[in-house]
Design an enzyme around this catalytic site. Sequence first.
Site, PDB file in Angstrom:
ATOM      1  N   HIS A   1      -0.223  82.069 -22.191  1.00 40.73           N
ATOM      2  CA  HIS A   1       0.683  82.175 -21.045  1.00 40.73           C
ATOM      3  C   HIS A   1       0.780  83.645 -20.639  1.00 40.73           C
ATOM      4  O   HIS A   1       0.352  84.532 -21.378  1.00 40.73           O
ATOM      5  CB  HIS A   1       2.059  81.641 -21.414  1.00 40.73           C
ATOM      6  CG  HIS A   1       2.136  80.149 -21.450  1.00 40.73           C
ATOM      7  ND1 HIS A   1       3.336  79.479 -21.531  1.00 40.73           N
ATOM      8  CD2 HIS A   1       1.179  79.182 -21.413  1.00 40.73           C
ATOM      9  CE1 HIS A   1       3.121  78.180 -21.535  1.00 40.73           C
ATOM     10  NE2 HIS A   1       1.824  77.973 -21.474  1.00 40.73           N
TER      11      HIS A   1
ATOM     12  N   GLU B   1       3.289  85.774 -20.522  1.00 38.37           N
ATOM     13  CA  GLU B   1       4.030  86.623 -21.452  1.00 38.37           C
ATOM     14  C   GLU B   1       3.243  86.849 -22.738  1.00 38.37           C
ATOM     15  O   GLU B   1       3.206  87.960 -23.271  1.00 38.37           O
ATOM     16  CB  GLU B   1       5.389  85.996 -21.785  1.00 38.37           C
ATOM     17  CG  GLU B   1       6.304  85.818 -20.592  1.00 38.37           C
ATOM     18  CD  GLU B   1       6.151  84.475 -19.886  1.00 38.37           C
ATOM     19  OE1 GLU B   1       7.103  84.073 -19.199  1.00 38.37           O
ATOM     20  OE2 GLU B   1       5.087  83.827 -20.011  1.00 38.37           O
TER      21      GLU B   1
ATOM     22  N   CYS C   1       6.991  81.209 -25.123  1.00 39.21           N
ATOM     23  CA  CYS C   1       7.138  82.613 -24.742  1.00 39.21           C
ATOM     24  C   CYS C   1       8.528  83.135 -25.106  1.00 39.21           C
ATOM     25  O   CYS C   1       8.670  84.288 -25.523  1.00 39.21           O
ATOM     26  CB  CYS C   1       6.845  82.772 -23.259  1.00 39.21           C
ATOM     27  SG  CYS C   1       5.117  82.357 -22.860  1.00 39.21           S
TER      28      CYS C   1
ATOM     29  N   CYS D   1       8.875  79.835 -20.920  1.00 40.42           N
ATOM     30  CA  CYS D   1       8.851  78.548 -21.618  1.00 40.42           C
ATOM     31  C   CYS D   1       9.333  78.728 -23.067  1.00 40.42           C
ATOM     32  O   CYS D   1       9.562  79.852 -23.514  1.00 40.42           O
ATOM     33  CB  CYS D   1       7.430  77.982 -21.597  1.00 40.42           C
ATOM     34  SG  CYS D   1       6.324  78.817 -22.754  1.00 40.42           S
TER      35      CYS D   1
END
Length: 145
Positions: free
Chosen positions: A50, A52, A82, A79
């Site tokens: 992702h 991050e 993360c 999410c």
Amino acid sequence: MDPFMQAAIDEARAGVAEGGIPIGSVIVHRGRILGRGHNRRVQQGSVIRHGEMDAFENAGRQPASVYRESVLYTTLSPCPMCSGAILLYGIPKVIVGENRTFMGEEDLLRQRGVVVEVLQDETCIALMRDFIAANPVLWNEDIGT
């Protein structure tokens, strides 16, 4: 526009230009970008890359004290995965571009003492809204639904 949020938006645009999902992030320490990244799940065939997580990876190994003094900027609400990394590394503040298209674990972060600011930036909203409309299957895969 905050230059660090702009850097995260630039990362999100790079991701979608590569055929990925338009989510970007930067980690800032004492006014300097320590790591930047964007969602690379599609590009790298990754289950965890992702935006991050990519920024953390690109920041590399840092002393815990550095992360505890850093701010993470992300174009989209983080999410659970993360958010876990944010908590693990002790990031004290997260600036979120938007949470209208997806609400992540902001409450968990706040409960654990992280300052979370949500900008509802129109550019961030449009990037995700347009992407989700054009790629619902890929988006649902990205968030695990």
